[in-house]
Design an enzyme around this catalytic site. Structure first.
Site, mmCIF file in Angstrom:
data_model
loop_
_atom_site.group_PDB
_atom_site.id
_atom_site.type_symbol
_atom_site.label_atom_id
_atom_site.label_comp_id
_atom_site.label_asym_id
_atom_site.label_seq_id
_atom_site.Cartn_x
_atom_site.Cartn_y
_atom_site.Cartn_z
ATOM 1 N N ASP A 141 -1.673 6.582 6.361
ATOM 2 C CA ASP A 141 -2.758 5.751 5.846
ATOM 3 C C ASP A 141 -3.055 4.676 6.890
ATOM 4 O O ASP A 141 -2.372 3.670 6.975
ATOM 5 C CB ASP A 141 -2.328 5.116 4.517
ATOM 6 C CG ASP A 141 -3.339 4.101 3.996
ATOM 7 O OD1 ASP A 141 -4.402 3.928 4.627
ATOM 8 O OD2 ASP A 141 -3.055 3.482 2.952
ATOM 9 N N TRP A 187 0.821 -1.223 0.000
ATOM 10 C CA TRP A 187 0.000 0.000 0.000
ATOM 11 C C TRP A 187 0.845 1.259 0.000
ATOM 12 O O TRP A 187 0.473 2.269 -0.608
ATOM 13 C CB TRP A 187 -1.000 -0.012 1.164
ATOM 14 C CG TRP A 187 -2.081 -1.016 0.917
ATOM 15 C CD1 TRP A 187 -2.320 -2.168 1.624
ATOM 16 C CD2 TRP A 187 -3.062 -1.004 -0.138
ATOM 17 N NE1 TRP A 187 -3.374 -2.850 1.079
ATOM 18 C CE2 TRP A 187 -3.851 -2.174 0.003
ATOM 19 C CE3 TRP A 187 -3.345 -0.133 -1.185
ATOM 20 C CZ2 TRP A 187 -4.905 -2.475 -0.874
ATOM 21 C CZ3 TRP A 187 -4.391 -0.434 -2.051
ATOM 22 C CH2 TRP A 187 -5.158 -1.587 -1.889
ATOM 23 N N LYS A 227 -12.320 -1.875 6.554
ATOM 24 C CA LYS A 227 -11.571 -2.798 7.388
ATOM 25 C C LYS A 227 -12.060 -2.737 8.829
ATOM 26 O O LYS A 227 -12.499 -3.726 9.373
ATOM 27 C CB LYS A 227 -10.069 -2.499 7.338
ATOM 28 C CG LYS A 227 -9.326 -3.059 6.127
ATOM 29 C CD LYS A 227 -9.515 -2.266 4.872
ATOM 30 C CE LYS A 227 -8.853 -2.871 3.658
ATOM 31 N NZ LYS A 227 -7.930 -1.997 2.971
HETATM 32 C C1 LIG Z 1 -7.415 -1.453 1.794
HETATM 33 C C2 LIG Z 1 -6.324 -0.466 1.874
HETATM 34 C C3 LIG Z 1 -6.201 0.573 0.946
HETATM 35 C C4 LIG Z 1 -7.148 0.729 -0.225
HETATM 36 O O1 LIG Z 1 -8.358 1.183 0.223
HETATM 37 P P1 LIG Z 1 -9.553 1.563 -0.767
HETATM 38 O O2 LIG Z 1 -10.578 2.067 0.193
HETATM 39 O O3 LIG Z 1 -9.934 0.306 -1.477
HETATM 40 O O4 LIG Z 1 -9.073 2.595 -1.696
HETATM 41 C C5 LIG Z 1 -5.181 1.486 1.101
HETATM 42 N N1 LIG Z 1 -4.314 1.387 2.123
HETATM 43 C C6 LIG Z 1 -4.382 0.399 3.024
HETATM 44 C C7 LIG Z 1 -3.396 0.340 4.148
HETATM 45 C C8 LIG Z 1 -5.385 -0.559 2.930
HETATM 46 O O5 LIG Z 1 -5.478 -1.543 3.838
#
Ligand SMILES: *Cc1c(COP(=O)(O)O)cnc(C)c1O
Length: 360
Positions: A172, A102, A196
């Site tokens: 993030d 990511w 999540k």
């Molecule tokens: C799932 C995830 C993403 C992507 O998220 P979206 O909502 O599908 O854009 C980005 N960063 C991390 C750490 C993730 O777990």
């Protein structure tokens, strides 16, 4: 009705109590005679839902008053572009720490808008640890420093909050927000896709310090401009109302449970159970450096990858689902988000031990 033990990395398990509550209110929310899905985002009922969700989130994370909380769309992936667009002019440089899948995605997107400088990377060793802060090289005058505190695919988690001096720290937090208490004041921006640990897909949370608003480059789409969203209370256009409502139910569930310290203790116990089982066996292995093992996403391998298919099939038969590792890593991955219970982890460990005995 049969509910499985769901170890999905996302969209992921939601607390059963939250789903029950949503079901009971589905056709008639609080005497309005309509579903939350059917009501105007400008209605008194929805404004109440929205502001209660924000207040509960602020309480859970003890978010300081000089931060805005935004309920947006576009996912964490949308924020990969929004972060540089809101914080930089096009010639500026931002520092990124590359700790996994990511991080890399964030870096690739940021390069479209800013000069990206890699402060540190663990790619050469297969993204199995977080680069030690001692070795980071953050450029002077970096517009911000971007980190991914929990790498969902690698199962790699920071065991520290970096000190980035004058450069705002941007994180993030998609896969570990609300899993434990967090000192928001250390960050300039925190963002997270909801699917999540917050609620259903379609909602994206951004927590941003006030002084970082109003700096967006002039070609920033209004939909990505944090100031536009903040000024409109996240209702510049129609927000994802039902996802916002469900997130609010999750926040209340967390408060009822005792807040994030209580949640962290449960998560610590779940993770300890699973890592303990992996470490106690010669059949299973964790590829991740011990200090950086994620509580939320636990990748593990079998001694013989030829058994992977059989493992997954037998697990499925016991109601243990979504254990296949990401295609980029292979093996297995059990995601242990807040809504995954200790009972689910115990069932997984029992199955793992039975499977190992079959193949000893
Ligand atoms: C799932 C995830 C993403 C992507 O998220 P979206 O909502 O599908 O854009 C980005 N960063 C991390 C750490 C993730 O777990």
């Amino acid at each position: 009705m049969t509910r499985v033990y769901n170890f999905s990395a996302g969209p992921a398990a939601l607390p059963e109590a939250v789903l029950e509550r949503a079901r009971s209110e589905l056709l008639d929310y609080a005497g309005t005679g309509m579903s939350v899905m059917e009501m105007s985002h400008r209605s008194a009922a929805f404004i109440d839902i929205a502001s209660r969700a924000e207040a509960d989130l602020r309480e859970l994370l003890a978010i300081p008053d000089d931060y805005k909380v935004l309920f947006l769309q576009g996912g964490a992936t949308g924020q990969f572009a929004a972060v540089p667009m809101n914080l930089c002019e096009s010639g500026d440089t931002a520092s990124y720490v590359n700790s996994g899948y990511w991080s890399k995605k964030a870096i690739v997107e940021a390069r479209r808008y800013v000069q990206v400088s890699i402060a540190a990377s663990s790619e050469a060793t297969g993204f199995t640890h977080v680069p030690s802060e001692r070795d980071w090289e953050v450029v002077a005058n970096a517009s911000y420093v971007h980190v991914t505190p929990n790498e969902t695919i690698g199962g790699v988690a920071y065991d520290f909050v970096p000190d980035t001096g004058a450069a705002p720290l941007v994180a993030d937090y998609s896969s570990s927000i609300l899993s434990a208490p967090l000192d928001v004041s250390r960050f300039g921006v925190i963002y997270a896709g909801a699917q999540k640990n917050i609620g259903p897909a379609g909602l994206t949370l951004v927590i941003v310090r006030d002084d970082l608003l109003g700096r967006a480059r002039s070609d920033t789409p209004a939909m990505l401009d944090w100031k536009v969203a903040a000024d409109a209370d996240s209702m510049y256009n129609t927000p994802p109302t039902f996802a916002w409502y469900l997130a609010g139910l999750v926040f209340r569930w967390l408060k009822d449970l005792g807040g994030l310290a209580a949640m962290a203790e449960i998560n610590r116990q779940k993770a300890t159970t699973l890592y303990g089982a992996i470490d106690a066996s010669n059949f299973y292995a964790s590829p991740v450096a011990e200090a950086n093992r994620s509580w939320m996403n636990v990748p593990f391998t079998l001694a013989d990858p030829a058994l992977d298919g059989d493992f997954l099939k037998q697990a499925e038969a016991r109601g243990l689902t979504n254990l296949k590792g990401h295609r980029s890593v292979g093996g297995m991955r059990a995601s242990l988000y807040n809504a995954v219970t200790q009972e689910a982890v115990d069932a997984l460990v029992t199955f793992m031990q039975d499977f190992e005995r079959q193949h000893a």
